[in-house]
Design an enzyme around this catalytic site. Structure first.
Site, PDB file in Angstrom:
ATOM      1  N   LYS A  34     -40.373   1.016  40.808  1.00 26.60           N
ATOM      2  CA  LYS A  34     -40.837   2.152  39.998  1.00 26.60           C
ATOM      3  C   LYS A  34     -41.722   1.654  38.847  1.00 26.60           C
ATOM      4  O   LYS A  34     -41.716   0.456  38.526  1.00 26.60           O
ATOM      5  CB  LYS A  34     -39.623   2.902  39.428  1.00 26.60           C
ATOM      6  CG  LYS A  34     -38.802   2.057  38.452  1.00 26.60           C
ATOM      7  CD  LYS A  34     -37.480   2.708  38.074  1.00 26.60           C
ATOM      8  CE  LYS A  34     -36.675   1.823  37.139  1.00 26.60           C
ATOM      9  NZ  LYS A  34     -35.305   2.314  36.941  1.00 26.60           N
ATOM     10  N   TYR A 257     -55.914  -5.001   9.672  1.00 28.35           N
ATOM     11  CA  TYR A 257     -55.665  -3.713   9.010  1.00 28.35           C
ATOM     12  C   TYR A 257     -54.519  -3.833   8.017  1.00 28.35           C
ATOM     13  O   TYR A 257     -53.482  -4.411   8.313  1.00 28.35           O
ATOM     14  CB  TYR A 257     -55.296  -2.656  10.046  1.00 28.35           C
ATOM     15  CG  TYR A 257     -56.463  -2.176  10.868  1.00 28.35           C
ATOM     16  CD1 TYR A 257     -57.565  -1.557  10.277  1.00 28.35           C
ATOM     17  CD2 TYR A 257     -56.460  -2.333  12.251  1.00 28.35           C
ATOM     18  CE1 TYR A 257     -58.628  -1.101  11.051  1.00 28.35           C
ATOM     19  CE2 TYR A 257     -57.518  -1.878  13.030  1.00 28.35           C
ATOM     20  CZ  TYR A 257     -58.597  -1.261  12.421  1.00 28.35           C
ATOM     21  OH  TYR A 257     -59.644  -0.821  13.185  1.00 28.35           O
TER      22      TYR A 257
HETATM   23  C1  PLP Z   1     -34.376   1.273  37.215  1.00 29.83           C
HETATM   24  C2  PLP Z   1     -33.182   1.471  38.075  1.00 29.83           C
HETATM   25  C3  PLP Z   1     -32.540   0.372  38.685  1.00 29.83           C
HETATM   26  C4  PLP Z   1     -32.925  -1.064  38.405  1.00 29.83           C
HETATM   27  O1  PLP Z   1     -32.378  -1.528  37.194  1.00 29.83           O
HETATM   28  P1  PLP Z   1     -32.561  -3.059  36.775  1.00 29.83           P
HETATM   29  O2  PLP Z   1     -31.739  -3.193  35.552  1.00 29.83           O
HETATM   30  O3  PLP Z   1     -34.011  -3.266  36.508  1.00 29.83           O
HETATM   31  O4  PLP Z   1     -32.076  -3.879  37.918  1.00 29.83           O
HETATM   32  C5  PLP Z   1     -31.523   0.636  39.578  1.00 29.83           C
HETATM   33  N1  PLP Z   1     -31.121   1.901  39.838  1.00 29.83           N
HETATM   34  C6  PLP Z   1     -31.687   2.980  39.247  1.00 29.83           C
HETATM   35  C7  PLP Z   1     -31.201   4.334  39.578  1.00 29.83           C
HETATM   36  C8  PLP Z   1     -32.722   2.792  38.333  1.00 29.83           C
HETATM   37  O5  PLP Z   1     -33.278   3.849  37.740  1.00 29.83           O
END
Ligand code: PLP
Length: 367
Positions: A34, A257
């Site tokens: 994702k 800045y």
């Molecule tokens: C993002 C996510 C993961 C992965 O989590 P990590 O800590 O990066 O391994 C697993 N399951 C779900 C539902 C997630 O949203």
């Protein structure tokens, strides 16, 4: 065209991390890609993960899943953030498994009468996604028009593996699996473990683990679980940028800045061609870049497209040289963990926020 900055993604690191996670869990592994694969590039990383033995791919959004499918991914894909009103028909058409967490979404899916493949998401203590208040009513519904492939949940505190809340969540998860079994539904895939749980909570792998951050070679929590190195993981991303300019400056000059920093000595400053528009946190202080075996810390505030580093008076850097913003740390360079600490955030956010202006290059890291 030569870039001014790039994120180099080492596919062999991803393969090595996946192999490590597969051997640790000894069940199927779902590679979480994702959010543009946590900044590593959705399609390329998805294909690398599939080639490296990932049994499943997982994403939040339907459009991420469809993009993977249309670019040739063949392993099962699970997408878990589809509110009511989503294009469930498209999910079915592209052979995508979807998470269901509400009766409203379930009814829309059933109405298609297409035997959509679903994974039932249950809330076992995270109090985010998943059935909680609607659970008993959900169990009274008719499941004839869907194919229940999985039931899953998510840990809230897997990065603190000894917390009692983790075993409480497993107990609740087992109870909800039992509830489902009692109405004759026994999904093939039960899953609850993320990276931290896969590495540290033994006995919670069930049939599938969903690993994100560890596949990218980063520790889910450096403080509680140890560094990448201690976990035998290889950071896959190296971020590099060119110096727009190197210039000699006297002591006492205000930099950037707000003039929040002042040169403390006569020195050479380097202007790095990345800024907060590229995902470099504006508040970062205490990180920097790496050049010729040395760290050069940030001086002053990060701007939109640039930030300034103190290269030191005897630096050999010249305008146009490449510097390493972060890497795996093996040569002494800053890591994503260093940048996270310098920016009051976590390594997840450091890699994920690298913006679309930065090309991803699938090649070994360079020094
Ligand atoms: C993002 C996510 C993961 C992965 O989590 P990590 O800590 O990066 O391994 C697993 N399951 C779900 C539902 C997630 O949203």
């Amino acid at each position: 065209m030569e870039h001014r900055a790039e994120a180099r993604i080492d596919s062999s690191a991803i393969a090595s991390n996946l192999a490590r996670l597969k051997s640790t869990s000894s069940v199927d592994v779902l590679a979480v890609v994702k959010a543009d694969a946590y900044g590593h590039g959705l399609i390329e990383t998805g294909l690398i993960a599939e080639k490296s033995g990932a049994d499943w791919l997982g994403v939040a959004l339907l459009e991420e899943a469809i993009a993977l499918r249309t670019h040739g991914v063949r392993v099962p894909i699970l997408a878990w953030l589809l509110p009511p009103g989503s294009d469930f028909r498209a999910a079915h058409k592209h052979d995508i498994d979807i998470a269901v967490a509400s009766i409203a979404a379930f009814k829309e899916i059933c109405a298609l009468k297409s035997k959509v493949r679903i994974h039932i998401e249950v809330d076992t203590g995270m109090t985010r996604g998943g059935f909680l208040d609607e659970w008993q009513e959900f169990l009274t519904l008719d499941f004839a028009d869907v194919e229940v492939v999985g039931i899953f949940s998510h840990f809230a505190r897997a990065d603190e593996p000894d917390e009692k809340e983790n075993s409480d969540q497993v107990t609740r998860f087992n109870a909800m699996i039992e509830n489902l079994s009692a109405i004759g539904i026994n999904p093939r895939y039960k899953h609850i473990s993320n990276s931290a749980a896969t590495l540290k909570i033994h006995g919670a792998a069930f049939d599938l683990v969903r690993t994100g951050i560890a596949m990218y070679g980063l520790s889910p929590d450096v403080k509680t679980l140890g560094s990448s190195k201690e976990l035998n993981l290889k950071p896959a991303m190296q971020l590099r940028a060119k110096l727009h300019l190197v210039k000699e400056c006297q002591a006492g000059l205000p930099v950037g800045y707000g003039a929040t920093a002042i040169t403390s000595r006569d020195t050479k400053l380097g202007i790095v061609t990345m800024g907060y528009a590229d995902g470099i946190p504006r508040i970062a202080q205490g990180a920097g870049v790496f050049f010729d075996g040395r760290r050069a810390p940030i001086i002053g505030r990060v701007s939109m497209d640039q930030f300034v580093v103190d290269l030191g008076p005897d630096s050999t850097a010249v305008s146009g040289d490449w510097v390493v913003v972060f890497g795996d740390g093996s040569h002494g360079e800053y890591t994503a963990d260093d940048w996270a600490a310098a920016s009051q955030t976590i390594n997840y956010e450091i890699v994920t926020r690298i913006g679309p202006r930065v090309p991803r290059i699938y090649a070994p890291h360079v020094y």
